[in-house]
Design an enzyme around this catalytic site. Structure first.
Site, short mmCIF file in Angstrom:
data_model
loop_
_atom_site.label_atom_id
_atom_site.label_comp_id
_atom_site.label_asym_id
_atom_site.label_seq_id
_atom_site.Cartn_x
_atom_site.Cartn_y
_atom_site.Cartn_z
N THR A 13 0.82 -1.20 0.00
CA THR A 13 0.00 0.00 0.00
C THR A 13 0.86 1.26 0.00
O THR A 13 0.70 2.13 -0.86
CB THR A 13 -0.92 0.02 1.24
OG1 THR A 13 -1.67 -1.20 1.26
CG2 THR A 13 -1.87 1.19 1.20
N VAL A 14 1.77 1.35 0.98
CA VAL A 14 2.58 2.56 1.07
C VAL A 14 3.53 2.66 -0.14
O VAL A 14 3.72 3.74 -0.71
CB VAL A 14 3.37 2.61 2.40
CG1 VAL A 14 4.24 3.86 2.46
CG2 VAL A 14 2.41 2.59 3.58
N LYS A 206 5.38 3.71 18.70
CA LYS A 206 5.51 5.13 18.34
C LYS A 206 5.98 5.94 19.54
O LYS A 206 6.80 6.85 19.41
CB LYS A 206 4.19 5.63 17.80
CG LYS A 206 3.83 5.00 16.44
CD LYS A 206 2.38 5.17 16.07
CE LYS A 206 2.10 4.59 14.68
NZ LYS A 206 0.65 4.49 14.40
#
Lengths: 438, 438
Positions: A13-14, A206
Site C-alpha cells: 500500500t505505502v 511510536k
C-alpha cells in the site's frame, strides 16, 4: 550528478503510494530537489498484482540484491514492515552505503539503537518521519524546530484504528465495542487481526520513538505500561460524556525534572482539550514546551497517500543533501552516543493521576461507605460519585472520579474493594488527564 | 571546534528571550548540538536597561562591527526589526561569511530575494522560522516534511493581536471594536500604533513568505489584496454566530492549477472548521496537501519565549550543520534561482467566493426586490437573507449570504446597490470560506 536514484523494497500500500507521488508530482519534486528523482528498482515477491500505479516493468525485481548492488541507487526505502527480513535488509542497505527511509516503527522501536549506530558508522541517513503519525511532520518538528525546549508534556493520539472506534462509539451512544470494531474492519479501518492496534502496541512503538527524540531515553516497548481499548464499553463512553470528557487512547509523556512518565492507556480528557476534537482516523499530537507553550499538530496518521507523503518528504530531504554533498551520519537524539540521558522512565506504580473507577454494586446500604472507606485508607480522595442506569437488576453501576492519587495505592484499593461482598464482577479503572482537577 | 559562537543584534523582547533560553536550557542545547553554544556578543544602543536575564557585561557592545569582525562568531541573529538598518546589517553579516537568523518578516517579505541570493553566493544559511507564527514550526514543515505535496490550500491565523480582538468580541457580545482594542493595548496584546497588525499588513508579510515556500512565487506585500479588521463590529460578530460562523482574519492561499489566489481579509468560517477553535493570541495554520490531506498546526504565534524558541531552534539546526561541516548555501524554494514558477497570483477581481453582504435599508416595500434584482443582474445568487435588530429606527440592517460569485461582479453590484434611495450608509461585504456552500 544528473539525478538521484532510489530503490523501494516492498510494493504494498505505502509503496504504491510512494510511486503515485513520484509519478503525479514529478515536476514539483524535481523543482524542490534540484534534480529529478529516478525510481530505479522496486523489489517485491509479487510482480504481477495491479497496484493502480504506472510503473515500468523493467523496474520490478524479486531480488533485493538488485537494489543493494546497484551503485546508482543512493536511497533505499524499506516498506515491508515487521522485524525480519526488514532488519536484515535495512542493515544490508546501510552496509552498502545507502541512505535508508523506513515507515517501520516496530523495527525502530525494537532495534533503533543498532540501526542508527550502523548508519552513523557508514555515514548514511535514516529517514523515519512516516513511522509516527503518518503525514504529520511531528518527528521533524521535535528533532528540529522545537529543539530549544524542554518537552514538559507530549500527549498523542497515534493510532487511527483506535481513534476511529472510540469516535464511532461516542457518535453512536449505546453501540458496543464489538459492533464498531466489526464495522471498522469492513471499512478497512481495522485489520482482520486488530490486536496490534487496539491493544495499544502500535502506539507503544511510536511512543518509544518520540521519547528517544524528546528525552534521549531509549526504552523497549514492552517496558512501558500499555492498556488498550478492548474493555471500553458504551457505558464508559456515556459516563465520560456526563462528566464532559472524551475517551481517547493516548500515548502520554510527562516530565518530572529529569525523570519522565511514559504510558499508554484509554484516557479521559476534557471536551475542551485540543485533542478532544481529533476524531475518526485522524491523529493529533499535543505538546508543551517550556518556552514555546502549548502546540497541537493534527492530520491523517495513516493511509496510502499520507504515509507516502512522509516517505517522499524524507526522500526529498535526503536527496537534497545528497545533491549538496551534505548527507549522512548525524543520528537523531536518543540514538546518538553523544547524548547521555540523566533521567529515566518512572515506574508506573509511582505515578499520580486522577482516576475513573467503576464498580457494579449491590443495591444495599453501606456499599458507598465501604468503598469510600477503603479508598480513604489508601489516601485516595473522592472528587465525585455518580450512580446511573436502571435499578431493575440487583446491582447498579457506580462511578467515582478521584482526586490525584498514586497508581500503587489505587491498585491496592481496587484489590480490596473487589473482595467486598457488596461488589460484583470486575472493577474498572480509567485514567483522567485533566489539569483543572487537583 | 570546541563551541559554536553567536552574536545577537538587538537586545529587545525577543533578544532577551533568546538569552533566557540559552541560559536556562544550556544543558539540553549542548546535548542537542553536540557542542556548547556560546553567546559571544550582544549589540544594542541601550546597554543599561534590565532585561530580566543574566548576561555578562563583557558580552554587551554598542557596535555591530564587534560582531561582524569577530572571527569566532559563525551565526548572527538579527532582532532589531524593520527595514533599516536591519537590511544593511543582514547583508553585512552575510558578506562577512556569517549565517544569519532573523525574525524580521517585513525585511524578508520586501527584500527576501536579495538576501537569499547574497546568502547563496556566500554559502551561508538564513534561518527565519521565527518570522511566521512564532513558535509553530510551520515554515520548516512546509520546506521539508510536507514537500511531497502540491499545496492546494493554506489558511492561516497569523496575527495574535487580531485574533485576540476578534475572540474577545465573540466572547463578549455587543462590545465594540474600539473597546476591545483599548483593552488589548492595556494588556500588551496590541501596540500603541496598532495599524501594522489590525490593518493586515503584518499578515501580508507572512503570507508572502509562505507563498514563496509553497508555490515558489515571489510577490511583494503591496501586490496582495489586504483588508484588515477595523470595520468589524458587534453586529457582524452576532450575525456570524447566527449563521454558525466565526470571523477570523485569514491569510488565504488557494491553488487553481498553476495559478493561485493569495488574499488577506476577515473571513467567516464554519464553527466546525479546525481554525474556528484557534482563539485568543494563538495562531493556527490549516493546510491541505494533495497527498497528505488536511492538517492543522496550532500554537503561540508571538511573545518573548515562543518567538525565541523558534530563533533558538534555528540556532541549533545551523550550529549542528556548522559542527558537521554541512551548513550553507541551500536557499529555500521561491528564493532559489532553480525554481521557476510557471503560475502566478490571480487578480483579486477574478476570484470566486461566498459573500456576506450587509446593508442598512429603509423599512419600506420593494427594497429587498431592488437589491436582489441588482445582484441577479450581476450573476450573484442569494443563499439566505436575515433581517435582525430593532425596528425602532427608520432603517434596519439586512444581511445576505450569497452563493459563489465573482469578486468583480460583487463590487459592481455593491456600487449600484449603494446608489439606491432605500439604502443608507456604506455597504459592507465580508468573504466566507465554507466548502459546504456552493
Amino acid at each position: 550528478m544528473r539525478e538521484v536514484s532510489i530503490g523501494i523494497i516492498g510494493f504494498g500500500t505505502v509503496g504504491s503510494g510512494v510511486v503515485k507521488i513520484l509519478n503525479d508530482n514529478a515536476d514539483v519534486l524535481k523543482a524542490r530537489v534540484g534534480l529529478p528523482i529516478r525510481l530505479k528498482k522496486i523489489a517485491d515477491l509479487d510482480l504481477d498484482s495491479d497496484r493502480g500505479v504506472k510503473v515500468d516493468k523493467s523496474v520490478l525485481t524479486t531480488s533485493v540484491e538488485d537494489i543493494f548492488n546497484d551503485p546508482d541507487i543512493s536511497i533505499v526505502i524499506e516498506l515491508i514492515g515487521g522485524y525480519e527480513p526488514a532488519k536484515t535488509f535495512t542493515l544490508k542497505a546501510i552496509e552498502n552505503g545507502k541512505h535508508v527511509i523506513t515507515a517501520n516503527k516496530a523495527l525502530l522501536a525494537e532495534y533503533g539503537h543498532e540501526i542508527f549506530r550502523a548508519a552513523q558508522q557508514a555515514k548514511v541517513d535514516i529517514g523515519f518521519e512516516a513511522a509516527v503519525a503518518g503525514g504529520i511532520p511531528i518527528l521533524r518538528s521535535l528533532r528540529e524546530g522545537l529543539l530549544a525546549n524542554r518537552y514538559e508534556k507530549v500527549l498523542g493520539i497515534l493510532n487511527g484504528t483506535c481513534n476511529y472506534i472510540l469516535t464511532a462509539m461516542y457518535d453512536n451512544p449505546g453501540v458496543s465495542f464489538d459492533q464498531v470494531l466489526k464495522e471498522a474492519q469492513t471499512f478497512g479501518y481495522a485489520e482482520a487481526d486488530p490486536g496490534l492496534d487496539i491493544d495499544g502496541f502500535d502506539t507503544a512503538h511510536k511512543l518509544t520513538l518520540i521519547l528517544a527524540l524528546t528525552h534521549g531515553i531509549q526504552i523497549k516497548p514492552n517496558q512501558i505500561f500499555v492498556q488498550g481499548i478492548r474493555d471500553i464499553d458504551a457505558f464508559d463512553i456515556l459516563m465520560a460524556k456526563e462528566f464532559s470528557y472524551r475517551i481517547k487512547l493516548l500515548a502520554l509523556i510527562i516530565s518530572h525534572g529529569q525523570d519522565v512518565e511514559a504510558r499508554i492507556h484509554p484516557t479521559m480528557i476534557p471536551q475542551s482539550h485540543p485533542l478532544a476534537g481529533v476524531d475518526g482516523v485522524f491523529n493529533g499530537i499535543f505538546l508543551r514546551g517550556d518556552m514555546v507553550g502549548d502546540q497541537l499538530f493534527y492530520g491523517k496518521g495513516a493511509g496510502k497517500e499520507p504515509t507516502a507523503s512522509a516517505v517522499v518528504g524524507d526522500i526529498i530531504e535526503i536527496a537534497r543533501n545528497v545533491v549538496h554533498g551534505e548527507a549522512g551520519g548525524v543520528p537523531p537524539l536518543g540514538y546518538s552516543d553523544q547524548w547521555k540521558p540523566t533521567g529515566h522512565v518512572l515506574d508506573m506504580s509511582g505515578i499520580r493521576t486522577n482516576y475513573y473507577l467503576r464498580i457494579q454494586a449491590k443495591d444495599q446500604p453501606g456499599v458507598l461507605s465501604n468503598v469510600s472507606g477503603i479508598m480513604a485508607d489508601h489516601s485516595i480522595s473522592i472528587h465525585s460519585v455518580m450512580q446511573k442506569g436502571r435499578h431493575a437488576s440487583a446491582t447498579v453501576p457506580v462511578v467515582f472520579l478521584t482526586h490525584r492519587a498514586r497508581e500503587a495505592d489505587m491498585r491496592l484499593a481496587c484489590e480490596k474493594i473487589s473482595k467486598l461482598d457488596s461488589i460484583e464482577g470486575q472493577i474498572k479503572i480509567l485514567r483522567i488527564e485533566d489539569e483543572s482537577l487537583s
